[in-house]
Design an enzyme around this catalytic site. Structure first.
Site, mmCIF file in Angstrom:
data_model
loop_
_atom_site.group_PDB
_atom_site.id
_atom_site.type_symbol
_atom_site.label_atom_id
_atom_site.label_comp_id
_atom_site.label_asym_id
_atom_site.label_seq_id
_atom_site.Cartn_x
_atom_site.Cartn_y
_atom_site.Cartn_z
ATOM 1 N NE ARG A 194 -15.435 -13.617 0.503
ATOM 2 C CZ ARG A 194 -15.389 -12.898 1.633
ATOM 3 N NH1 ARG A 194 -14.472 -13.156 2.546
ATOM 4 N NH2 ARG A 194 -16.288 -11.944 1.863
ATOM 5 C CG HIS A 205 -15.344 -17.015 6.379
ATOM 6 N ND1 HIS A 205 -15.751 -16.992 5.070
ATOM 7 C CD2 HIS A 205 -14.932 -15.748 6.645
ATOM 8 C CE1 HIS A 205 -15.600 -15.770 4.567
ATOM 9 N NE2 HIS A 205 -15.093 -15.001 5.524
ATOM 10 C CD GLU A 218 -15.823 -20.066 3.460
ATOM 11 O OE1 GLU A 218 -16.758 -19.394 3.936
ATOM 12 O OE2 GLU A 218 -14.680 -19.634 3.328
#
Ligand code: DGY
Length: 330
Positions: free
Chosen positions: A241, A289, A270
């Site tokens: 993360r 991602h 993000e």
């Protein structure tokens, strides 16, 4: 005759495979956000009242405000293994089990970690851009030279399922493998990985790769001090993360040449803003991602999330539960 759960309403916050929606629809009435982008917060709050189930994504922030709106919720099921977007203690306090999708994405995410390590060390993206820009004139002895993965020292932070799957792959590259986490893991010897503390790992590794969940303890785990402990020729890779790394400190360390490069599948925030300095650094590879993004794995994640949801609607223990304390016997 309709069962109790077939009368329930479930909010699904994104389009997922049709077969998965059909499976849920056999147990509940669906309220689906059909967009490709996250459900707007106001819509989530407006649609939740009366819902017994919530099938959500890592882009949905599930906090007390959402739980207040969803006061009839009996289960929350997230289509991801990471649940840092969900206030788990608030869910537990309200007796709501939260499901996640461990296991099914382990190998796929480990594959991507290796891809990112290799792409960063061997300057793969930069080289592809170089040729597309018409810059390749001839083979030159020292053009676009990178660093080797084979026989290098790789430090794995977080030796859970994905960290171990990465270690398994690295053995094929004859790497010297170090790992760190709260305590040693009994599987480590089998995987040829040695337990060290974080400063030792940072100071000894050519590649530092992050595989820990985002928690209160791991937020900002890699900051200016830790980056300064890394070797100047080392790279930092993150498929966990974004907020595990202090991104401003990372930008500074890269700009100052204190570390050699970074491979990031996750960022903070993000999506990464298009003017982020990271995007114009040739020694940095940033991906959107995609750690678990294969057709097979995303389908399995969607199915597993449906299994959790359906179990919760029926009042059964979820096959994969992120907050075991929700059950009194735990
Ligand atoms: C997860 O499941 O937490 C992953 O980050 C999704 O790719």
């Amino acid at each position: 005759m309709a069962s109790e759960s077939s009368q329930a309403t479930v909010l699904v916050t994104r389009r997922v495979p049709r077969a998965v929606l059909d499976a849920i629809a056999r147990h509940a009435t669906l309220r689906i956000w059909e967009g490709d982008n996250p459900i707007p917060r106001e819509t989530l709050l407006e649609w939740l009242p009366g819902c017994a189930g919530l099938y959500c994504m890592l882009t949905d922030r599930i906090d007390p405000e959402v739980l207040d709106a969803g006061s009839s919720l009996r289960v929350i099921s997230q289509m991801a293994v990471g649940v840092d977007n969900i206030d788990l203690s608030a869910c537990t306090a309200r007796g709501i089990p939260v499901g996640n999708t461990p296991g099914v994405l382990t190998e796929t995410t480990a594959d991507l970690a290796l891809a990112l390590i290799l792409a960063t060390l061997r300057r793969v993206i930069e080289s592809a851009a170089f040729i597309k820009a018409g810059q390749w004139v001839t083979w030159r002895p020292m053009e676009l030279v990178g660093r080797d993965l084979h026989h290098s020292t790789v430090g794995i932070i977080g030796f859970g399922r994905i960290g171990k799957a990465v270690a398994k792959r690295l053995r094929g590259f004859d790497c010297h493998i170090l790992y760190t986490q709260r305590s040693p893991d009994p599987d480590a010897a089998r995987l040829g990985a040695a337990y060290v503390d974080l400063p030792t790992l940072l100071a000894s590794s050519d590649v530092v790769t992050l595989h820990c969940p985002l928690t209160v303890e791991t937020r900002g785990l890699i900051g200016a001090r830790e980056l300064a402990q890394m070797r100047q020729e080392a790279i930092l890779v993150n498929t966990s993360r974004g907020p595990v790394i202090d991104q401003a400190a990372l930008v500074e360390a890269l700009a100052a040449g204190r570390i050699a490069g970074a491979g990031l599948d996750v960022t903070d925030p993000e999506p990464i803003p298009s003017d982020s300095p990271l995007l114009s650094m040739p020694q940095v590879v940033v991906l959107p991602h995609i750690g678990s993004a294969t057709i097979a794995t995303r389908t399995k994640m969607a199915e597993l999330a449906a299994d959790n949801l359906i179990a919760g609607l029926a009042g059964k223990r979820l096959p994969h539960l992120a907050n075991p304390a929700v059950y009194p016997e735990a």
